[in-house]
Design a protein around this motif. Structure first.
Motif: not given
Length: 706
Positions: A594-603, A644-657
Motif C-alpha cells: 500500500l502507498p506509504l506503508t514502508v516509509t511509515e514504519w519509522d513513524e 495517502r489515506v484510502y477512502y476504505v478506512e473511514p468507510a469501514k470505521w463508519v460501518a463498524a460504529l
C-alpha cells in the motif's frame, strides 16, 4: 442538539463479509474489508448511499451552510493580486478574479533595473506589459478536479514548466510553455510527482517519479526538445526513503535529498552542467538527519548543514564544498531551541528556529571579510505570531521578504532593507467588511497531561463573549508537523457565532522541539491521544468551554487522533469531525504494497516484524477498538482517489460504529467522488465544503447558529 433530536432516515447498512487477518498468533476477523475494492459497483453504490444519507440528515443545515458560504465570500477580496516578487527583469505575482475558481500566474517587466521596491499594482487597472504565464481556469476546463503541482520559469525567463493533476491521485503531467510565443512545446511527460527543478542551462529539468506504493523513488533528467527519452539520474532502492530534488538559492548546485523519518542523505551536482554527475555530501548513517544549503563566505564555497548528530534539536555547521567532513560549528544544539532551517544569500544567512513553541527568524549578516556579524532577531508584536520567509528568489537582492500572521492578524508581507534594517509592510491580507483584530483575543494556555507534561493550547475567540461557550478543539500530532497560529477568514464565521477555537499542540507534533515529536510516535503514540483529551478537559475545567459544548476536528493523521480519542473519551465530545481519517492504521501498516506503508514504519513501527508494535497499534487502532457503548455524533469525510489515506478506512470505521454502538447519535460518511487527499478543488467549492463542516459543528455544539 439539532443533529441528534431530529427524526433521521435509516442509515445504510454495509454487509458483513468475514476476512481473516492473522499476525503474531493474533486472529482478527474484518467484516468490512470488502469495501476496499473501488472497482466493485457494490462498493460505489454503498458510498453513494452514504452520501445520500448524509445529505438527508444534514439537509436542515442548508440555510446555515449558505449563510457561512456567503460570509466567507463577502469577506474575501475575490479580485486580487499578490505582492510582486522580482526575479531577473520581471516582477512575478498571482491574480484571482471574481467568479473564477483558480488563480492566474502573471508577470510584468521591471521598469528600473536598480529599483527593488515592488510596484503598487492595481487589480482593476491594466498593468503595462503584463504577461499571463498560466491561467489555471483554462487548464481546469472540462475537468471535475484540478490541482497545479509546479509552475517554474527557466532561469533566463523564457520557458514555463508546469504540472497538473486532473484526477486527485497526485500523479501529474508536466508541460512546457514558450513564453515568447505563448505556445506549448511538444514535450510532455505524464505520471510524475508534483515538482520540477530547472538546471541553469535553461533547457534541462529534473523531476521525480513514484513507485506503485506512491513513494518518490527515481530522479530523472530531461532536455527539452532533444528528442530523447529522459535520463535516470538516481534511483532509491531502500523502500523507507523518499526523494526530493531542488536547486540551491545560489543556482550553483542541484540537490537530491533522500530521506526517511529518521535518516537522510544528500547528493549534489553542478546546476550548469546538463550531464553532471552527482556526488554524496555525507553518506547516510542510520538515525542521522541532515539538510544542505550552499553559501559563499569569504570567497569560499561552503555547505551549510543542519544535522542532529549528537544534537537532538539540531546544530548548524559549515564545511568546504571540497570536504564536507571538515565542518565547524556555527550554532550548537540546545535542548530549548529547535533549529528548523538555514537559507543562504550572497551577504547574509537566515536562520529559522522554534522557541517556546513558536517559529522565529534570525538574520546573520556576512561581512566583506567573510565573517558572520552579530545575529539580528526579526521580531513581531504579538505573542502568537508565526513568521517565516516569503518569496525571495534572488541570491543577491538588497531586500529580504518575510511574512507574519496570527489567529487574529491577517497575513502581513514585509520587505526588510538589508543595508538599513528598515522594515516596510507591503500588504496585509484584505478582509472585507468590518473586521477589526481588536474584536478578538488570542492567547496560549497549558493543559496538564496524565503524566504531568504541560501541553500547550492555543485559544482564540471573540472579545467579550460569555464564557463558558461552545468550543471547537483541533489537533494533528504526527510527523513533527507544527500547528502554528495562522489567520483564517472562514474561521470568523465560527468566532462571530460565539464559538471558541482551540488548537491542542499534542506530542507527536514538533511545536516544542524534537523530543516533543519523539514523545508522540512509535510506542509513545498514545501520548498524542491522552494529551488531546487532557486539553479538552482543561477547556471545560477552566471555564472556557461549556460542558457538552466541546466538538473536535482533525484530518489525516489528525483523523487517527479523532478516532482514538472518540474511543478513549467518547463522553467528552458533543461531536467529532474526522477528515480523510487514518482510522484503520494497523491494516494499512501491515501491507507493504500500500502507498506509504514502508516509509511509515519509522513513524509508527513495523507491526509485521515486531510483535510489540503489532500489539501496541492494535490497542489504539480506532477501527479495531469500536465497542458497545455510546459515541458522540460523528462526521467522517474522505475522497475516492485519495492515495495517502484510502477512502476504505473511514468507510469501514463508519460501518463498524453503526453496527456496534449503543446510542442513536448519527454517524455520517461523506465521500468526494472526484477528489484526492486534499479534498475538492476550486476555491468556491472549498468554501462550500468548509461551510458544510462548520454548519455541522456549530449545530452539534449547540452554538447560536443564525
Amino acid at each position: 442538539m439539532t443533529a441528534v433530536t431530529q427524526t433521521l432516515p435509516e442509515p445504510p447498512s454495509a454487509k458483513r463479509v468475514a476476512t481473516t487477518r492473522t499476525h503474531h498468533g493474533d486472529v482478527f476477523v474484518d467484516p468490512y474489508e470488502w469495501l476496499r475494492d473501488k472497482a466493485d459497483p457494490e462498493v460505489i453504490a454503498h458510498l453513494e448511499a452514504e452520501n445520500a444519507y448524509t445529505d438527508a440528515v444534514t439537509a436542515h443545515l442548508e440555510p446555515l451552510r449558505q449563510n457561512i458560504f456567503d460570509e466567507i465570500k463577502a469577506r474575501t477580496k475575490e479580485t486580487d493580486l499578490s505582492v510582486p516578487a522580482r526575479r531577473g527583469q520581471w516582477w512575478y505575482y498571482a491574480r484571482t478574479f471574481e467568479g473564477k475558481q483558480y488563480g492566474v500566474q502573471c508577470r510584468c517587466p521591471v521598469a528600473d533595473p536598480d529599483d527593488w521596491t515592488p510596484p503598487d499594482l492595481d487589480e482593476d487597472t491594466e498593468i503595462p506589459g503584463e504577461q499571463v504565464l498560466l491561467d489555471q481556469n483554462v487548464e481546469a476546463q472540462g475537468h471535475d478536479f484540478f490541482a497545479l503541482g509546479a509552475a517554474g520559469v527557466s532561469p533566463d525567463g523564457n520557458i514555463l514548466a508546469y504540472s497538473v493533476d486532473v484526477v486527485g491521485d497526485e500523479r501529474y503531467t508536466l508541460r512546457f510553455k514558450d513564453l515568447s510565443t505563448g505556445e506549448l512545446l511538444a514535450d510532455e511527460i505524464a505520471g510524475i510527482g508534483a515538482g520540477v527543478t530547472w538546471a541553469t542551462d535553461n533547457s534541462t529539468v529534473y523531476y521525480i517519479t513514484v513507485d506503485a506504493a506512491w513513494r518518490p523513488d527515481t530522479v530523472w533528467r530531461y532536455r527539452i526538445g532533444a528528442g530523447r527519452q529522459a535520463e535516470q539520474v538516481y534511483h532509491e532502492e531502500d523502500e523507507r526513503f523518499w526523494l526530493s530534488v531542488g536547486r540551491t538559492r545560489s543556482d550553483a548546485y542541484v540537490l537530491i535529498a533522500a530521506g526517511s523519518s529518521i535518516t537522510s542523505e544528500v547528493r549534489y551536482a553542478d546546476a550548469a552542467d546538463p550531464q553532471a554527475q552527482f556526488a554524496v555530501v555525507l553518506p547516510r548513517r542510520e538515525g542521522i538527519e541532515y539538510s544542505v544549503e550552499h553559501a559563499i563566505v569569504g570567497g569560499q564555497d561552503r555547505f551549510l548543514m543542519l544535522h542532529n548528530d549528537g544534537a537532538v534539536n539540531f546544530t548548524l555547521v559549515q564545511a568546504p564544498v571540497s570536504d564536507p567532513t571538515a565542518s565547524e560549528t556555527l550554532i550548537a544544539g540546545r535542548d530549548d531551541v529547535r533549529l528548523d532551517m538555514v537559507d543562504a544569500f550572497a551577504h547574509h544567512l537566515v536562520i529559522g528556529y522554534r522557541a517556546e513553541g513558536l517559529p522565529r527568524i534570525q538574520l546573520w549578516p556576512i561581512g566583506a571579510d567573510g565573517q558572520y556579524r552579530a545575529p539580528q532577531e526579526i521580531t513581531f508584536d504579538t505573542e502568537l505570531t508565526s513568521a517565516g520567509l516569503g518569496a525571495n528568489p534572488n541570491w543577491d537582492g538588497p531586500k529580504l521578504r518575510v511574512g507574519a500572521t496570527s489567529f487574529i492578524t491577517p497575513v502581513r508581507v514585509y520587505d526588510i532593507d538589508l543595508a538599513t534594517g528598515e522594515r516596510t509592510m507591503l500588504r496585509e491580507q484584505p478582509v472585507l467588511g468590518d473586521y477589526r483584530s481588536a474584536d478578538y483575543v488570542e492567547y496560549r494556555d497549558w493543559a496538564l497531561a496524565e503524566d504531568g507534561t504541560r501541553v500547550p493550547v492555543s485559544i482564540v475567540h471573540r472579545a467579550g463573549i460569555e464564557l463558558p461557550a461552545p468550543a471547537l478543539i483541533y489537533g494533528y500530532g504526527a510527523y513533527e508537523m507544527c500547528e502554528d497560529p495562522h489567520f483564517s477568514i472562514a474561521r470568523l464565521s465560527l468566532l462571530d457565532r460565539g464559538m471558541v477555537f482551540a488548537v491542542a499542540h499534542v506530542r507527536g507534533g514538533g511545536e516544542m522541539g524534537r523530543l516533543w515529536y519523539e514523545g508522540g510516535k512509535l510506542l509513545e503514540k498514545k501520548n498524542s491521544f491522552t494529551d488531546f483529551v487532557a486539553a479538552g478537559r482543561h477547556l471545560i475545567d477552566s471555564g472556557i468551554c461549556a460542558p457538552r459544548g466541546l466538538v473536535a476536528m482533525g484530518g489525516s493523521a489528525g483523523g487517527l487522533l479523532m478516532g482514538a480519542v472518540t474511543n478513549l473519551a467518547p463522553q467528552l465530545f458533543a461531536g467529532v469531525v474526522a477528515q480523510v481519517p487514518f482510522v484503520d492504521p494497523l491494516t494499512t501498516i501491515l501491507d507493504p504494497s500500500l502507498p506509504l506503508t514502508v516509509t511509515e514504519w519509522d513513524e509508527w513501527g513495523n507491526p509485521l516484524d515486531d510483535h510489540d508494535v503489532y500489539r501496541y497499534m492494535k490497542s489504539y487502532s480506532p477501527y479495531e477498538n469500536v465497542t458497545e457503548r455510546g459515541y458522540p455524533p460523528i462526521l467522517a469525510t474522505t475522497s475516492l482517489h485519495d492515495t495517502r489515506v484510502y477512502y476504505v478506512e473511514p468507510a469501514k470505521w463508519v460501518a463498524a460504529l453503526r453496527h456496534t454502538k449503543t446510542d442513536s447519535n448519527p454517524v455520517l460518511l461523506k465521500t468526494q467522488m472526484t477528489a484526492g487527499h486534499g479534498g475538492i478543488s476550486g476555491r468556491y467549492e472549498r468554501w462550500k465544503d468548509t461551510a458544510f463542516h462548520y454548519a455541522w459543528l456549530l449545530a452539534t455544539a449547540g452554538c447560536d447558529a443564525g
